[in-house]
Each structure stands twice: as structure tokens, then as C-alpha cells.
Design an enzyme around this catalytic site. Structure first.
Site, PDB file in Angstrom:
ATOM      1  NE  ARG A   3      -2.920   2.782   2.809  1.00  0.00           N
ATOM      2  CZ  ARG A   3      -3.074   3.658   3.794  1.00  0.00           C
ATOM      3  NH1 ARG A   3      -2.955   2.771   4.878  1.00  0.00           N
ATOM      4  NH2 ARG A   3      -3.476   4.664   3.780  1.00  0.00           N
ATOM      5  CG  HIS A  52      -1.322   8.927   3.555  1.00  0.00           C
ATOM      6  ND1 HIS A  52      -1.761   7.356   3.721  1.00  0.00           N
ATOM      7  CD2 HIS A  52      -1.092   9.288   4.689  1.00  0.00           C
ATOM      8  CE1 HIS A  52      -1.452   7.300   5.081  1.00  0.00           C
ATOM      9  NE2 HIS A  52      -1.116   8.267   5.538  1.00  0.00           N
ATOM     10  CD  GLU A  76      -5.216   7.387   9.943  1.00  0.00           C
ATOM     11  OE1 GLU A  76      -5.242   8.484  10.600  1.00  0.00           O
ATOM     12  OE2 GLU A  76      -4.716   6.463  10.232  1.00  0.00           O
ATOM     13  CG  ASN A 101      -5.594   3.251   8.337  1.00  0.00           C
ATOM     14  OD1 ASN A 101      -5.617   2.337   7.340  1.00  0.00           O
ATOM     15  ND2 ASN A 101      -5.096   4.576   7.888  1.00  0.00           N
ATOM     16  CE1 TYR A 157      -0.494   1.917  13.489  1.00  0.00           C
ATOM     17  CE2 TYR A 157      -2.583   3.105  12.707  1.00  0.00           C
ATOM     18  CZ  TYR A 157      -1.250   2.653  12.624  1.00  0.00           C
ATOM     19  OH  TYR A 157      -0.599   2.827  11.473  1.00  0.00           O
ATOM     20  CD  GLU A 188      -1.967   3.593   8.252  1.00  0.00           C
ATOM     21  OE1 GLU A 188      -1.688   4.013   9.503  1.00  0.00           O
ATOM     22  OE2 GLU A 188      -1.858   4.487   7.167  1.00  0.00           O
TER      23      GLU A 188
END
Ligand SMILES: *[C@@H]1O[C@H](CO)[C@@H](O)[C@H](O)[C@H]1NC(C)=O
Ligand SMILES: *[C@@H]1O[C@H](CO)[C@@H](O)[C@H](O)[C@H]1NC(C)=O
Ligand SMILES: *[C@@H]1O[C@H](CO)[C@@H](O)[C@H](O)[C@H]1NC(C)=O
Ligand SMILES: *[C@@H]1O[C@H](CO)[C@@H](O)[C@H](O)[C@H]1NC(C)=O
Ligand SMILES: *[C@@H]1O[C@H](CO)[C@@H](O)[C@H](O)[C@H]1NC(C)=O
Length: 506
Positions: free
Chosen positions: A110, A155, A201, A332, A334, A407
Site C-alpha cells: 500500500r 494521504h 483517514e 486503520n 491501532y 494499517e
């Protein structure tokens, strides 16, 4: 305006082509399938972005973008006072980097397009064919090694000219510029790239750019942040509105491809038991910009809280949005938080507690119980179960639309005393990835339609406000020599992929 003819691709979606390989699977393969939920066309990859990786910020006609200007004008805002001028120089080292990917055995990469490399001045200047040529070489080199290019149109970086002319995402003009970029990328790369995503995002980006104002164009108002201009209670929603419509524009241009919108997504755990579902949904609905794209309107929780601060879609825009087909969602992910409801009870001030963030306070502990082990960065707690819940939430709310984990990764903060040996012996990263990949497998066994997983990140790289001190790579980068060295996690990921990826034929 974009007066180029709309280019319609005659392609068969990659997923359809690959699913035909099922015809070759006999019952013994199905037994194998039971032991691992990953289908044979599952993508295991690594992720990157243009500004964080490419460097070459003035090479071959690239225009200046918002991050070039921001980092040069405000070096003090970046922890190590650095910038992405050089980054990890992937522009000149992509062949070596593809070699590293090959050593991992990944089948996806990516990356994002640097907008000002292809269109130095947006719509207001020519196409720079040196930029087009760079991405063509990168895409061809990936494909020749069996690695699928997974391309993000944007991005975070955009030509500074778009900020100077009309304040970028605050203006509907940005929709036209984004459509123009998308059209050019589809035309030049669309014959080989089958997985496109529009914006990275957008939900998280807008919090940083227009609510807290820590990212360029540094717009916000007190008490959300301390900026010289902006309005944190209105502008984030105007900017978000324009990203949704810009996404729609790109999808209309590329009707036939596989296209997605990306969301930064964290798991959420209700703090209080009563009406927990409602609270959870309010936070999630304010945070995830997917509802308008699928249902053509903002979720009611958002309308109720924000009222007139929320822009409206015209009837035509609503119709257009409803007709869009979203092929997949990129996620994404985390970390996770506990959520405390601040609409029906009193909260302390904190992240999320305000109206503009839905009156849902994010907390990393409940009483004295932490949601998960804290990592080196104060926003990242290890809580794989939140990942599983997130995937199940999206599965249920969006009719089990295909999802890609675009991600997921672990950051090591480099302190003055940190040694290279410690950075290379990254057992914490392995523990994190292994926990999250287990949670992913559980979610897939629960029925979540997940098609791929991209580790953030292949290499250590420029981590925005943290500069080069926060390292997310499977490969260590020495920023003096730019030498790449595998960390322990690189061989761990290679083994993991080797155990779980099922090639087309046995
Ligand atoms: C199924 O696949 C296995 C592994 O390739 C092979 O050994 C076996 O002969 C196949 N069975 C049938 C019925 O085709
Ligand atoms: C593109 O870059 C080249 C240098 O590689 C430069 O000569 C040319 O003027 C640029 N074109 C545009 C439209 O920016
Ligand atoms: C905002 O920033 C300005 C300039 O940096 C500073 O003088 C002021 O004290 C700050 N205000 C608050 C409320 O932090
Ligand atoms: C955490 O809370 C529990 C129950 O309130 C208490 O028994 C315990 O001592 C607390 N632990 C710490 C480290 O404060
Ligand atoms: C790597 O770290 C683990 C624990 O974090 C430790 O047990 C091991 O000895 C370390 N290995 C090296 C080569 O430093």
C-alpha cells in the site's frame, strides 16, 4: 473544471478473478481452510505513504505541498525539528525496498500518490510526467514481483497552491481538484492498479487539521487548540463534508474499480453499562464517515448533537451518494478506549467530551484498570479484543462489506539511551502484531469479511509530528546512511505469512 472525458474501465474486479481459484480446491483444502480463516486470495502486505517515505521533495519538478511548507515554516512543531525532504528516500530506493518486501513474502504493497509530484499546482498547472513515470516504474516493479499495488489517492499531502487559492478542504473547489487528480491517476495507472482508495483517514485527519489544529493548515479555536485562525465547532464538519463529496466524485469517475474510503478506527468499549449501545454508537457514528456514503445522509446521532453545525447535502448529492457503490472499507486500527457518556452525565474535560466530538469522553482507564498495556506513545494501548469488536461492529452496520486492514502496527519511541540492538530486538512489536492478528482471525471466524492485512509499516519513516523518533518499521532505517536492517519482527512476519498464506495451487 475537469473537462476531460470520463474514462470507463472494462475490467473484472480482482476478487472475481481470484475467486475462480476455488474451483481448484478439493475437500482436503477445505480441511486446511478450517485451520486458518485466511482465504487464498488474502493480501498480506505492508503500508506506506508518499510524504512519509518518498523524500525527493524538489526532484524532477515536484511542486511544494502543505507538509513541505508546514515543516519548513514551523520546524519547532516537529519533535526532532525534521521534515520529509529526504524521508527514507524511497523515490530513489524503491527497487531495494521491493527486494525487502519480496524477502517477507508479501503479496500487497500500500502506497499513496504524492499529489504535487503528479500535479505540482493541482488543476492550475500541467501534469508532471516525471511524476507519472515514477509511479509507473514503481507499479511495474511491484507487479513483476507478484506484489499487488494498493493505491491511496491522497494521504494528507496536497499542493500548497490549493491551500493558498481556496483553503483546500474548506472549499467545495477541493472536490474538483480531487476529481481531477483521481481521473489522471485512473487513466495512467488504472490498467494495472485494481485496488484504489480515495482518502486516508479523513475522519482522523480533520480532527488534526481543523479541530485541534496540530496538522497543517493549523486551524482551530479555543479550547480545542490554540491556533491563529479557525473554528473547531464548524470547520471540521465543512472539511469532512467536502472529503465525502470528493470521495463521491472520484467514485463516479471510476465506476468500475474497487474503491474505498479509509477510516482511522479504534475499538470502543462502553464505560458504563446502561444504554451502552447508544453511547457507543454516538461516538462511532460521529467518528466514522461511512454512513453518508452508504445511506446518503448523516447518522441521526450526529444530526442530534451537531444541529446546524452540520452541512447539508443537496437532494442531488444525496441521490448521488446513495448510488455510490463502496467496494470495501479500509481500516486503520491501532488502539482502543473506554467511552464515558457526557450527554446524559457529567464528565471531566478531555478528549471527546466536547460537542464537536459527540460528548463521548475517551478514557484509557476505568477506575484503576487500564484498557491495555501502554506502549511508548501515549495514545496506543494494546487491546486486541477491541479490534475484534470493531470489525464485528462494521460487519453488522454495513452489511458485511469487504474490509481491508490497511494499517496496524506498533511504534517504538527512540530515547537518547536506546541502542540499535534494542530497536532490532523488537519483541514488543511481535507481541502486538501477534495479538492483533489473532483478534483478526477471531473476527473472521465470527464472519467478518476481511480481505487483507497491511502492517504499518515496511520501514521506519517520517512519523508526522514525532519526526523520525517514533519508529513503526519492520525494517530499521539508519537516518545517516539510510541503510535498512531487518528487525526481529520482519522475520516473525515472514514466518507468519508463510504459515497462513495459501498459494493458489498446492
Ligand atoms: C486434493 O488435493 C490434495 C493436495 O493437493 C491432493 O493430494 C489430492 O489428491 C486431491 N484430491 C482430489 C480428490 O482431487
Ligand atoms: C515537470 O518536471 C520537469 C523536470 O523533471 C520540469 O522540467 C517540467 O517543467 C515539469 N512540468 C510541470 C508541468 O510541472
Ligand atoms: C496561544 O498561543 C499564543 C502564542 O503562541 C500564546 O501567547 C498564548 O498564551 C496561547 N494561549 C493559550 C490559551 O494557550
Ligand atoms: C484498584 O482498585 C481496586 C478496587 O477498587 C483496589 O482493590 C486496588 O488496590 C486498586 N489498585 C491500585 C494499584 O490502586
Ligand atoms: C531480546 O529481548 C528479549 C526480551 O525482550 C530478551 O529476552 C532477549 O535476550 C533479547 N535478545 C537480544 C539478542 O538482545
Amino acid at each position: 473544471m475537469n473537462n476531460l472525458p470520463i474514462f470507463v474501465f472494462i475490467i473484472i474486479l480482482q476478487s472475481l478473478i481470484l475467486s475462480s481459484s476455488c474451483l481448484y480446491q478439493n475437500s482436503s483444502h477445505n480441511i486446511l481452510q478450517d485451520s486458518s480463516p485466511f482465504p487464498s486470495d488474502f493480501l498480506f502486505g505492508t503500508a506506506s505513504s508518499a510524504y512519509q517515505y518518498e523524500g525527493a521533495f524538489l526532484t524532477e519538478g515536484k511542486g511544494l505541498n502543505n507538509w513541505d511548507i508546514f515543516t519548513h515554516e514551523n520546524p519547532g512543531k516537529i519533535r526532532d525539528e525534521n521534515n520529509g525532504d529526504m524521508a527514507v528516500d524511497q523515490y530513489h530506493r524503491f527497487k531495494e525496498d521491493i527486494q525487502l518486501m519480496t524477502s517477507l513474502g508479501v503479496n500487497g504493497y500500500r502506497f499513496s500518490i504524492s499529489w504535487s509530484r503528479v500535479l505540482p499546482r493541482g488543476r492550475f498547472g500541467g501534469i508532471n510526467y516525471s511524476g507519472i513515470k515514477y509511479y509507473n516504474r514503481l507499479i511495474d516493479a511491484l507487479i513483476s514481483r507478484g506484489i499487488k499495488p494498493f493505491v491511496t489517492l491522497n494521504h494528507l499531502d496536497y499542493p500548497q497552491e490549493l491551500e493558498n487559492r481556496f483553503q483546500s478542504w474548506l472549499s467545495p473547489e477541493m472536490q474538483n481538484d480531487f476529481g481531477y487528480l483521481a481521473d489522471i491517476c485512473f487513466k495512467h495507472f488504472g490498467d494495472r492498479v485494481k485496488h484504489w482508495t480515495t482518502l486516508n483517514e479523513p475522519n482522523q485527519q480533520i480532527i488534526l487539521t481543523h479541530l485541534k489544529g496540530t496538522f497543517p493548515p493549523s486551524r482551530c479555536s479555543l479550547p480545542y487548540g490554540n491556533c491563529s485562525q479557525g473554528n473547531s465547532e464548524r470547520e471540521p464538519f465543512i472539511a469532512a463534508h467536502n472529503t465525502i463529496l470528493a470521495h463521491a466524485k472520484a467514485v463516479h469517475i471510476y465506476r468500475r474499480g474497487s474503491l474505498a474510503l479509509w477510516c482511522k478506527h479504534h475499538g470502543l468499549n462502553p464505560l458504563a453499562i446502561p444504554s451502552q449501545i447508544e453511547k457507543l454508537q454516538r461516538e462511532l457514528n460521529l467518528f466514522i464517515p461511512i454512513d453518508p456514503i452508504i445511506y446518503g445522509k448523516y447518522p441521526k446521532e450526529m444530526v442530534n448533537v451537531l444541529g446546524s453545525a452540520l452541512p447539508r447535502f443537496s437532494r442531488k448529492e444525496m441521490e448521488n451518494l446513495k448510488q455510490l457503490r463502496l467496494d470495501f472499507i479500509g481500516i486503520n486500527h491501532y488502539t482502543s478506549y473506554f467511552i464515558q457518556d457526557c450527554l446524559f452525565s457529567t464528565c471531566n474535560a478531555g478528549d471527546g467530551a466536547s460537542k464537536a466530538q459527540g460528548f463521548a469522553l475517551k478514557l484509557d482507564r476505568k477506575g484503576n484498570v487500564s484498557i491495555g498495556e501502554l506502549t511508548d506513545v501515549n495514545w496506543q494501548h494494546i487491546h486486541p479484543e477491541g479490534f475484534r469488536k470493531t470489525l464485528n461492529y462494521l460487519k453488522n452496520r454495513y452489511h458485511n462489506i469487504p474490509m481491508f486492514i490497511t494499517e496496524n502496527g506498533f511504534g517504538d519511541l527512540q530515547k537518547p539511551e536506546t541502542t540499535l540492538t534494542e530497536l532490532l530486538n523488537d519483541t514488543k512489536r511481535i507481541q502486538y502484531m501477534s495479538g492483533y492478528l489473532d483478534a483478526l482471525q477471531s473476527a473472521m471466524r465470527d464472519g467478518a469479511n476481511v480481505k487483507g492485512y497491511f502492517a504499518w509499516s515496511l520501514l521506519d519513516n517520517f512519523e508526522w509530528l514525532y519526526g523520525y523518533k517514533l519508529r513503526f518499521g519492520l525494517f530499521h532505517v539508519d537516518y545517516t546512511s539510510l541503510k535498512r536492517t531487518p528487525k526481529l519482527s520482519a522475520s516473525w512476519y515472514k514466518n507468519y505469512i508463510g504459515e497462513h498464506i495459501r498459494r493458489k495451487y498446492y
